[in-house]
Design an enzyme around this catalytic site. Structure first.
Site, PDB file in Angstrom:
ATOM      1  N   TRP A   1       0.838  -1.201   0.000  1.00 60.09           N
ATOM      2  CA  TRP A   1       0.000   0.000   0.000  1.00 60.09           C
ATOM      3  C   TRP A   1       0.880   1.261   0.000  1.00 60.09           C
ATOM      4  O   TRP A   1       0.606   2.251   0.681  1.00 60.09           O
ATOM      5  CB  TRP A   1      -0.948  -0.014   1.194  1.00 60.09           C
ATOM      6  CG  TRP A   1      -1.831  -1.215   1.191  1.00 60.09           C
ATOM      7  CD1 TRP A   1      -2.916  -1.448   0.392  1.00 60.09           C
ATOM      8  CD2 TRP A   1      -1.702  -2.392   2.016  1.00 60.09           C
ATOM      9  NE1 TRP A   1      -3.458  -2.677   0.660  1.00 60.09           N
ATOM     10  CE2 TRP A   1      -2.741  -3.280   1.653  1.00 60.09           C
ATOM     11  CE3 TRP A   1      -0.818  -2.761   3.025  1.00 60.09           C
ATOM     12  CZ2 TRP A   1      -2.906  -4.522   2.259  1.00 60.09           C
ATOM     13  CZ3 TRP A   1      -0.974  -4.005   3.625  1.00 60.09           C
ATOM     14  CH2 TRP A   1      -2.010  -4.867   3.243  1.00 60.09           C
TER      15      TRP A   1
ATOM     16  N   GLU B   1       3.323 -11.828  14.065  1.00 64.31           N
ATOM     17  CA  GLU B   1       3.964 -10.628  14.622  1.00 64.31           C
ATOM     18  C   GLU B   1       3.016  -9.738  15.422  1.00 64.31           C
ATOM     19  O   GLU B   1       3.205  -8.532  15.497  1.00 64.31           O
ATOM     20  CB  GLU B   1       4.615  -9.800  13.508  1.00 64.31           C
ATOM     21  CG  GLU B   1       5.546 -10.606  12.630  1.00 64.31           C
ATOM     22  CD  GLU B   1       6.322  -9.754  11.656  1.00 64.31           C
ATOM     23  OE1 GLU B   1       7.547  -9.648  11.816  1.00 64.31           O
ATOM     24  OE2 GLU B   1       5.719  -9.194  10.731  1.00 64.31           O
TER      25      GLU B   1
ATOM     26  N   GLU C   1       4.073 -14.310  17.843  1.00 62.74           N
ATOM     27  CA  GLU C   1       4.071 -15.512  17.020  1.00 62.74           C
ATOM     28  C   GLU C   1       4.322 -15.103  15.571  1.00 62.74           C
ATOM     29  O   GLU C   1       4.695 -13.964  15.301  1.00 62.74           O
ATOM     30  CB  GLU C   1       2.771 -16.308  17.197  1.00 62.74           C
ATOM     31  CG  GLU C   1       1.515 -15.481  17.344  1.00 62.74           C
ATOM     32  CD  GLU C   1       1.035 -14.798  16.076  1.00 62.74           C
ATOM     33  OE1 GLU C   1       0.324 -15.440  15.285  1.00 62.74           O
ATOM     34  OE2 GLU C   1       1.363 -13.608  15.889  1.00 62.74           O
TER      35      GLU C   1
END
Length: 823
Positions: free
Chosen positions: A313, A430, A427
């Site tokens: 983006w 993130e 995990e």
């Protein structure tokens, strides 16, 4: 040449361009540390001298008739792209006037002999008046990942007009094989060439410089010399150096550069294992995937492969977003390396493991992500990113590493995992702290890999400790991450949760997936962000099968699979896709607008690959998943991070099963695809860790051990099973089994890797109600200053299925109690 400074300093706030790439390219030559990206019919970011440093926003042609219109390639023309050579990262872009009056045919490569991007261009007039159209180049420098602070100049080099831009010791130069009629430098939004041309369809301004701002370079091409030319964008330490590189490249000629560029890629592809027969597109996506992974490797830091040469983006991000995805994530890096192994490129995998050793921190950890020189960018801790390099070292340790010994990295990483696991501050997505099946699968596998390497080196003590820890964690996977009272499906309340998070409000602090909450990130204001752990599911549990910890037919796996498919699967016209987890907020907004820190998670093609690996392990065909991943890819076989998952929004370019505005390509997606194809050829999962599978699936190894650590403090234990007290500094255990009526002092045993333990054997504490203890630290020469207590639970009769308590203070990234050895 007018000797005037442009007006409008410093220009409007800069931004990047869309991450929707049509192509990625680079030479394999060390003399050419430059990478180009293509999107929307034009050149996008060009990286130099490393894969983490973008120097342009974009570069394109403009067309005007000086009377009634001005067109830019990106906004006004119809785009198509094709791979001009399926065994080379060379692309042909065709941009056509919507009224059919002209078209551009462009082929882009980088010069193997210099840091120069070359665009062979042919302008085709499709009506007589188009022969008289004016053609311009427009380049937006963003040198050193910054749009602001650039200085542009029009200079003469060797008697030729050149446009240059400089910033912070780096520079670019724009020149063409045909002369420039006019040149101008301007500030974007005020005095740039686009603004000039858009006003009256004529180039009226010819500014010699634009200093220290958001600048643009504009030139008019002298097409009296022909409608076919080569545009060269060179790079160097100064504008003159960059210009000389571009001029020399043009002198050597397009044919010379193109031949060398293509030949190197052909040679590389010929060195790979031919897996075309297992693909659904005759190997196009396979060879492109292998080349793209290789293309994302840095020249100055061999083995450093960035996650994507894109900025997700990017059109809404500016100078504050310097990293994008052109950073190194150890997890993605190992995925790329094992994919290279699967394709037959052992040398690339060796370079990666050497690089990983170079960026490992002194305590054995790995950065969440980093620049190619190893400087950390984000500061999170993800234990799987420590585990994956160990697993890669295991894959390579018997393949010949050219004198490099990975054991110090492996040993330090294993120590880091043991001392901080099994709960991870983040995990793999993130976002959240806790114990997840995904992280557990890699941590257990890494420790078994370490034990295997240690045993072969004769280090039995390290092997023993790693296996004891791995066995304890493997025996507790379901205890920690498998709910029996989930509410996602009325007919199936049992499944692995995405992550089991400690409930700090519950005073007993029981680590149990049936309680606790997960905070979902990236959701819009007003939406629920806090969900029970038991009601959030993801695909991380598939790692338990992938690496060999659980059988594909295990009842826990099968029950979770049913929930996973029903909750997160979407069938698209291109094949099945899966979301990361329910309630995910990382992705395009509901209306198709870009993710801006809030959004809706979309389908990830790499998860289709993970699902395909499971089907293969279960004895089924992976072909439908291979075909789906190929179908999710772009025209030139770039596989995205995410694809759109619902009804089309054509005006926002959101079409079901097609790439969104997230990263395109994503190296991890291509790595997953390659490994799926290789696994299909082998009839077995390529990533499977043989000693892990043997230990837990074939041999059924388990343990009844219970372990107390500062980070995971048991609140209760079964005296009929072994109990270990584990700390990370030398000392002695001062303990009592009768409420301090009597006490004993026991020296803690050195278990290796900076781990010190005392083991109570089965039945040794049968007659106690609670074990109470504290520590004296030898090096610090003082007592801990607090007593600890673990109550017995003599009603526990089925150790492999019980749940035991863990302290609510077991926050994975903080410990309030003093403990030496874990700074």
């Amino acid at each position: 040449m007018e000797n005037t400074e442009a007006f409008g300093h410093p220009g409007i706030a800069p931004n990047w361009t869309s991450s929707a790439k049509q192509g990625i390219g680079t030479s394999l030559s060390a003399a050419s540390p430059v990478w180009f990206t293509l999107g929307h019919g034009i050149l996008n970011e060009i990286y130099f001298p490393s894969v983490d440093t973008a120097n342009t926003r974009d570069a394109q042609y403009l067309v005007a008739d000086e009377n009634s219109f001005m067109h830019e390639e990106k906004r006004h023309m119809k785009h198509s792209v094709e791979c001009s050579d399926p065994r080379s990262l060379a692309y042909r872009q065709i941009n056509v006037d919507p009224h059919g009056r002209y078209r551009f045919v462009k082929e882009t490569i980088s010069d193997p002999d210099a840091p120069v991007v070359l665009v062979h261009t042919r302008f085709e007039a499709l009506c007589p008046e188009a022969d008289d159209y004016r053609i311009y180049t427009l380049v937006a420098p963003h040198i050193g990942n910054q749009g602001m602070g650039n200085t542009a100049q029009h200079i003469l080099v060797d008697g030729r007009d050149c446009l240059i831009a400089e910033r912070a010791g780096k520079a670019l130069a724009v020149i063409a094989s045909i002369p420039f009629l006019k040149c101008s430098c301007g500030f974007v939004g005020a005095s740039d060439g686009w603004t000039d041309l858009n006003f009256n369809f004529r180039m009226d301004w010819e500014f010699a410089s634009a200093t220290d701002g958001n600048v643009a370079l504009m030139s008019e091409l002298d097409t009296r010399h022909g409608h076919e030319w080569v545009l060269a964008i060179g790079f160097g330490a100064s504008g003159e150096d960059a210009a000389h590189a571009a001029i020399k490249s043009l002198a050597r000629g397009w044919k010379h550069a193109h031949k060398r560029y293509s030949s190197a890629w052909h040679t590389y592809c010929d060195s790979l294992i031919d897996l075309s027969a297992l693909s659904a597109d005759s190997g196009r996506t396979y060879y492109t995937s292998a080349m793209l992974i290789r293309a994302h490797e840095d020249r100055l830091h061999p083995g450093a492969i960035c996650a994507s040469l894109s900025i997700p983006w990017g059109q809404i991000h500016g100078d504050q977003d310097v990293g994008g995805y052109h950073l190194v994530w150890p997890r993605d890096l190992v995925q790329a390396a094992t994919a290279a192994l699967a394709a037959g490129d052992v040398e690339l995998a060796v370079r990666v493991v050497r690089y990983l050793a170079s960026i490992q921190s002194d305590d054995g950890g790995m950065p969440q992500n980093c620049w190619v020189d190893g400087r950390p960018h984000w500061r999170g801790i993800q234990l799987d990113e420590v585990a994956f390099p160990i697993m890669l070292a295991w894959h390579l340790h018997n393949k010949g590493l050219g004198g490099f010994d990975p054991w110090p990295m492996v040993k330090a990483g294993a120590a880091y995992i043991i001392k901080r696991g099994p709960s991870s501050p983040q995990e793999r997505w993130e976002e959240d702290a806790g114990i997840s099946p995904s992280s557990l699968s890699t941590l257990i596998s890494a420790l078994v890999c370490t034990a295997d390497i240690a045993a072969k080196r004769g280090d039995g003590q390290v092997a023993k400790l790693c296996l004891e820890t791995a066995d304890y964690w493997a025996a507790n996977v379901e205890r920690w991450t498998y709910t029996t009272c989930g509410s996602l499906l009325q007919d199936n309340p049992e499944y692995y949760v995405r992550i089991s998070s400690t409930n700090k409000k519950k005073k007993s602090g029981v680590q149990d997936p049936d309680i606790g909450y997960v905070q979902i990130k990236n959701l819009p204001p007003g939406e629920t962000r806090r969900y029970p752990s038991r009601d959030v599911v993801g695909g991380g549990f598939l790692g338990l099968v992938r690496y060999g910890i659980r059988r594909p037919g295990d009842e826990h796996i099968l029950k979770t699979l049913a929930v996973y498919d029903r909750v997160l699967k979407v069938d698209t016209p291109y094949g099945p896709g899966w979301h990361r987890y329910n309630h995910d907020g990382y992705g395009q907004k509901t209306d198709g607008d870009p993710f801006d820190s809030t959004g809706v998670g979309r389908l990830w093609p790499l998860l289709t690959g993970e699902r395909g690996h499971f089907e293969l392990a279960a004895g089924h065909s992976a072909y439908p998943y291979i075909r789906a991943m190929e179908s999710f890819a772009s025209t030139c076989c770039l596989i995205p991070e995410q694809v759109w998952d619902t009804a089309d929004i054509p005006e926002k370019h959101m079409l079901i099963g097609r790439p969104t505005g997230s990263a395109l390509p994503l190296v991890w997606s291509h790595a997953e695809y390659i490994k799926l194809v290789r696994s299909a050829q082998d009839g077995a999962i390529f990533d499977l860790i043989a000693p892990v599978h043997k230990r837990y699936v074939n041999d059924g190894v388990t343990t009844g051990m219970q372990v107390w650590t500062f980070k995971q403090r048991l609140l209760e234990f079964d005296p009929g099973r072994p109990l270990r007290i584990e700390v990370y500094a030398s000392g002695r255990l001062h303990w009592s089994a009768d409420n301090w009526m009597t006490s004993q002092d026991t020296a803690l045993s050195d278990a290796s890797l900076g781990v010190y333990v005392h083991d109570f054997g089965e039945g040794q504490l049968n007659h106690t109600i609670a074990l109470k203890f504290t520590f004296y630290w030898n090096h610090a020469e003082h007592w801990e200053g607090q007593d600890f207590s673990i109550a017995t639970n003599k009603s526990m009769t089925e150790p492999q299925h019980d749940r035991h308590g863990l302290s609510s203070e077991g926050d994975p990234d903080r410990t309030e109690i003093f403990e030496p050895g874990l700074d």
